[in-house]
Design an enzyme around this catalytic site. Structure first.
Site, PDB file in Angstrom:
ATOM      1  N   HIS A 113      -9.561  12.588  -2.651  1.00 46.39           N
ATOM      2  CA  HIS A 113     -10.803  12.826  -3.728  1.00 46.39           C
ATOM      3  C   HIS A 113     -11.393  11.466  -4.824  1.00 46.39           C
ATOM      4  O   HIS A 113     -11.361  10.632  -4.764  1.00 46.39           O
ATOM      5  CB  HIS A 113     -11.959  13.717  -4.381  1.00 46.39           C
ATOM      6  CG  HIS A 113     -10.841  14.572  -5.130  1.00 46.39           C
ATOM      7  ND1 HIS A 113      -9.673  15.848  -3.964  1.00 46.39           N
ATOM      8  CD2 HIS A 113     -10.345  14.837  -5.381  1.00 46.39           C
ATOM      9  CE1 HIS A 113      -9.213  16.144  -4.573  1.00 46.39           C
ATOM     10  NE2 HIS A 113      -9.418  15.692  -6.502  1.00 46.39           N
TER      11      HIS A 113
ATOM     12  N   CYS B 146      -4.059   8.897  -2.236  1.00 41.53           N
ATOM     13  CA  CYS B 146      -4.448  10.108  -2.884  1.00 41.53           C
ATOM     14  C   CYS B 146      -3.431   9.756  -4.333  1.00 41.53           C
ATOM     15  O   CYS B 146      -3.734   8.517  -4.692  1.00 41.53           O
ATOM     16  CB  CYS B 146      -3.820  10.672  -3.153  1.00 41.53           C
ATOM     17  SG  CYS B 146      -1.863  11.032  -2.490  1.00 41.53           S
TER      18      CYS B 146
ATOM     19  N   GLY C  69      -0.350   9.735  -3.950  1.00 42.54           N
ATOM     20  CA  GLY C  69       0.376   8.574  -2.716  1.00 42.54           C
ATOM     21  C   GLY C  69       1.238   9.902  -2.372  1.00 42.54           C
ATOM     22  O   GLY C  69       1.757   9.419  -1.073  1.00 42.54           O
TER      23      GLY C  69
ATOM     24  N   HIS D 167      12.437  -4.171   5.277  1.00 40.26           N
ATOM     25  CA  HIS D 167      13.222  -3.352   5.626  1.00 40.26           C
ATOM     26  C   HIS D 167      13.734  -2.172   6.723  1.00 40.26           C
ATOM     27  O   HIS D 167      14.272  -1.733   7.821  1.00 40.26           O
ATOM     28  CB  HIS D 167      14.225  -3.137   4.740  1.00 40.26           C
ATOM     29  CG  HIS D 167      15.068  -4.197   3.974  1.00 40.26           C
ATOM     30  ND1 HIS D 167      15.431  -4.128   2.617  1.00 40.26           N
ATOM     31  CD2 HIS D 167      14.489  -5.761   4.060  1.00 40.26           C
ATOM     32  CE1 HIS D 167      16.224  -5.592   2.083  1.00 40.26           C
ATOM     33  NE2 HIS D 167      15.474  -6.587   3.183  1.00 40.26           N
TER      34      HIS D 167
END
Length: 147
Positions: free
Chosen positions: A11, A67, A70, A100
């Site tokens: 959400h 989100c 995160g 990397h």
């Protein structure tokens, strides 16, 4: 052939997800929207697992999860052995995650980055290739579990 990017959010990431989807279309990518479909409170694993499992199966090469911080979506998709999800809050981090670490899923913290920064992160993530070389050995060790 058009690359399709699976994308999922909770959400807190819903509004940013819609903007990222529009941005992806404008860059010529296809999108597999794995939800959520509103700002109503939900459980992020229900949606993040869809991206993680699709990457794990090899259905898609790269994905995006969003989100509030995160972190939750990143932790969820990183449960899959062949997923290397990087939490990125600057374009430079996205660049290094691809260059990397061969990150194949991008996680973004919707509550902590601007829309402009998010689009720059997406562009850097999608536009950077894995450098290989000495990094290949390191990436191969990521999914090896030592006892």
């Amino acid at each position: 052939m058009q690359e399709i990017i699976p994308i999922a959010c909770d959400h807190a990431g819903y509004e940013l997800k819609l903007k990222v989807i529009d941005h992806l279309y404008s860059k010529g990518f296809g999108v597999k929207d794995c939800g959520t479909d509103s700002t109503d409170s939900c459980d992020y694993p229900d949606y993040a697992h869809q991206v993680g499992s699709a990457i794990e199966r090899g259905d898609y090469r790269r994905g995006i999860v969003i989100c509030g911080s995160g972190n939750g979506v990143q932790m969820t998709v990183n449960k899959y052995p062949h997923v290397r999800c990087a939490l990125c809050w600057t374009p430079e981090i996205a660049h290094l995650a691809r260059q990397h670490n061969d990150a194949n899923v991008l996680s973004m913290p919707a509550r902590f980055i601007s829309e402009e920064t998010a689009m720059a992160i997406v562009d850097e993530y999608l536009g950077t290739e894995f450098e290989g070389g000495r990094h290949t050995r390191r990436v191969e060790k990521i999914s090896q579990i030592e006892n």
